[in-house]
Design an enzyme around this catalytic site. Structure first.
Site, PDB file in Angstrom:
ATOM      1  N   SER A  10       1.050  -0.535   0.776  1.00  0.00           N
ATOM      2  CA  SER A  10      -0.228   0.051  -0.167  1.00  0.00           C
ATOM      3  C   SER A  10       0.460   1.879  -0.107  1.00  0.00           C
ATOM      4  O   SER A  10       1.900   1.392   1.154  1.00  0.00           O
ATOM      5  CB  SER A  10      -0.785   0.268   1.219  1.00  0.00           C
ATOM      6  OG  SER A  10      -1.814   1.401   1.053  1.00  0.00           O
ATOM      7  N   ASP A  37      -4.400   3.443  -1.583  1.00  0.00           N
ATOM      8  CA  ASP A  37      -5.941   3.238  -0.955  1.00  0.00           C
ATOM      9  C   ASP A  37      -6.662   5.093  -1.014  1.00  0.00           C
ATOM     10  O   ASP A  37      -5.895   6.698  -0.482  1.00  0.00           O
ATOM     11  CB  ASP A  37      -5.563   4.220   0.671  1.00  0.00           C
ATOM     12  CG  ASP A  37      -5.256   2.141   1.088  1.00  0.00           C
ATOM     13  OD1 ASP A  37      -6.339   1.354   0.905  1.00  0.00           O
ATOM     14  OD2 ASP A  37      -4.190   2.142   1.980  1.00  0.00           O
ATOM     15  N   HIS A  68      -8.528   0.661  -3.740  1.00  0.00           N
ATOM     16  CA  HIS A  68      -9.283   0.716  -3.108  1.00  0.00           C
ATOM     17  C   HIS A  68     -10.052   1.842  -2.022  1.00  0.00           C
ATOM     18  O   HIS A  68      -9.137   3.387  -1.911  1.00  0.00           O
ATOM     19  CB  HIS A  68      -8.494   0.608  -1.592  1.00  0.00           C
ATOM     20  CG  HIS A  68      -9.981  -0.114  -0.549  1.00  0.00           C
ATOM     21  ND1 HIS A  68      -8.982  -0.315   0.941  1.00  0.00           N
ATOM     22  CD2 HIS A  68     -10.823   0.237  -0.188  1.00  0.00           C
ATOM     23  CE1 HIS A  68      -9.810  -0.380   1.442  1.00  0.00           C
ATOM     24  NE2 HIS A  68     -11.247  -0.133   0.894  1.00  0.00           N
ATOM     25  N   ASP A 177      -6.516  -6.911   4.131  1.00  0.00           N
ATOM     26  CA  ASP A 177      -6.345  -5.865   4.085  1.00  0.00           C
ATOM     27  C   ASP A 177      -5.764  -4.713   5.711  1.00  0.00           C
ATOM     28  O   ASP A 177      -7.073  -5.269   6.408  1.00  0.00           O
ATOM     29  CB  ASP A 177      -6.455  -4.669   4.100  1.00  0.00           C
ATOM     30  CG  ASP A 177      -5.753  -2.940   3.997  1.00  0.00           C
ATOM     31  OD1 ASP A 177      -4.378  -2.893   4.431  1.00  0.00           O
ATOM     32  OD2 ASP A 177      -6.413  -2.512   2.536  1.00  0.00           O
ATOM     33  N   GLY A 179      -2.930  -3.802   8.896  1.00  0.00           N
ATOM     34  CA  GLY A 179      -1.688  -5.168  10.489  1.00  0.00           C
ATOM     35  C   GLY A 179      -1.291  -6.190   9.471  1.00  0.00           C
ATOM     36  O   GLY A 179      -1.183  -6.924  10.707  1.00  0.00           O
ATOM     37  N   GLY A 199       1.400  -2.367   4.422  1.00  0.00           N
ATOM     38  CA  GLY A 199       1.640  -0.883   4.239  1.00  0.00           C
ATOM     39  C   GLY A 199       3.412  -0.102   4.895  1.00  0.00           C
ATOM     40  O   GLY A 199       4.346  -1.178   4.896  1.00  0.00           O
ATOM     41  N   SER A 200       2.998  -0.337   6.526  1.00  0.00           N
ATOM     42  CA  SER A 200       3.940  -0.394   7.406  1.00  0.00           C
ATOM     43  C   SER A 200       5.087  -1.370   7.483  1.00  0.00           C
ATOM     44  O   SER A 200       6.616  -0.740   7.485  1.00  0.00           O
ATOM     45  CB  SER A 200       3.654   0.311   8.632  1.00  0.00           C
ATOM     46  OG  SER A 200       2.548   0.944   8.837  1.00  0.00           O
TER      47      SER A 200
END
EC number: 5.1.3.1
Length: 218
Positions: A10, A37, A68, A177, A179, A199-200
């Site tokens: 992401s 996103d 999204h 999507d 965590g 993402g992170s």
């Protein structure tokens, strides 16, 4: 992790001032899709990308764009994102009363269709539209911000969607999507996820380290 999956990092966790370089980075580290996103500050408490951003990025990568739409009025944005180069357009069942109409409008523009649900929405809310979509996106955090911890019980929705797909002969992919990290990735895959949005953990390098270790057989 023996089960194959599609990795869709992401851009929400990328450096917004260097998104073109982020795409190069994605390609170099195993991404198969780009997850974009789109947030309107209303459906979720954040603002992110509009169609002009996608239009600028489209020529920078060969990877499909998985868009999204976390917005209150997704129908208003479909044409702009189609024109900008979206490959998938996913909207929230919570945001669209006339879901069938929007699904057919997206498909009629030659773009694949996804439907998403937030953690508090049951899978049953999708029962009438599952035959018509290409992708089901299961949110395992409350949408709006990156870096949240997974709400683990949401993975039961993935298992339920796998069972429904098998029993009813549907063909949608299942995306997870929220965590996703080194601990929760195997859990999502065990539940039956086909697509992993990260993402992170992807941009920090922790998830990439796990994937590289797994592929090397270490």
């Amino acid at each position: 992790m023996e089960r194959s999956f599609t990795l869709a990092p992401s851009l929400l966790s990328a450096d917004f001032s260097a998104l073109d370089r982020a795409l190069v980075y994605l390609e170099a580290h195993g991404a198969q899709w780009v997850h974009l996103d789109v947030m309107d500050g209303h459906f979720v408490p954040n603002l992110t990308f509009g169609a002009p951003v996608l239009r600028c990025l489209r020529s920078k990568t060969h990877l499909p764009f998985d868009v999204h739409l976390m917005v209150s009025r997704p129908a208003d944005l479909i044409e702009d994102f189609v024109q900008a180069g979206a490959d998938f357009l996913t909207f929230h069942i919570e945001a669209e009363v006339h879901a069938h109409r929007l699904i057919h409008a997206i498909r009629g523009r030659g773009v694949k269709v996804g439907i998403s649900l937030v953690p508090s929405t049951p899978v049953a809310a999708l029962s009438e539209v599952l035959p018509f979509v290409d992708l089901v996106l299961v949110m395992t955090v409350n949408p709006g911000f990156s870096g949240q911890q997974m709400i683990a019980h949401c993975l039961s929705k993935v298992s339920a969607l796998v069972q429904m797909r098998t029993e009813r002969g549907y063909s949608y992919m299942i995306s997870v999507d929220g965590g996703i990290d080194c601990r929760t990735l195997p859990q999502a895959l065990d539940a039956g996820a086909d697509v992993i949005v990260s993402g992170s953990a992807f941009f920090s390098g922790t998830l990439r380290s796990l994937l590289c270790k797994d592929s090397s057989g270490a």
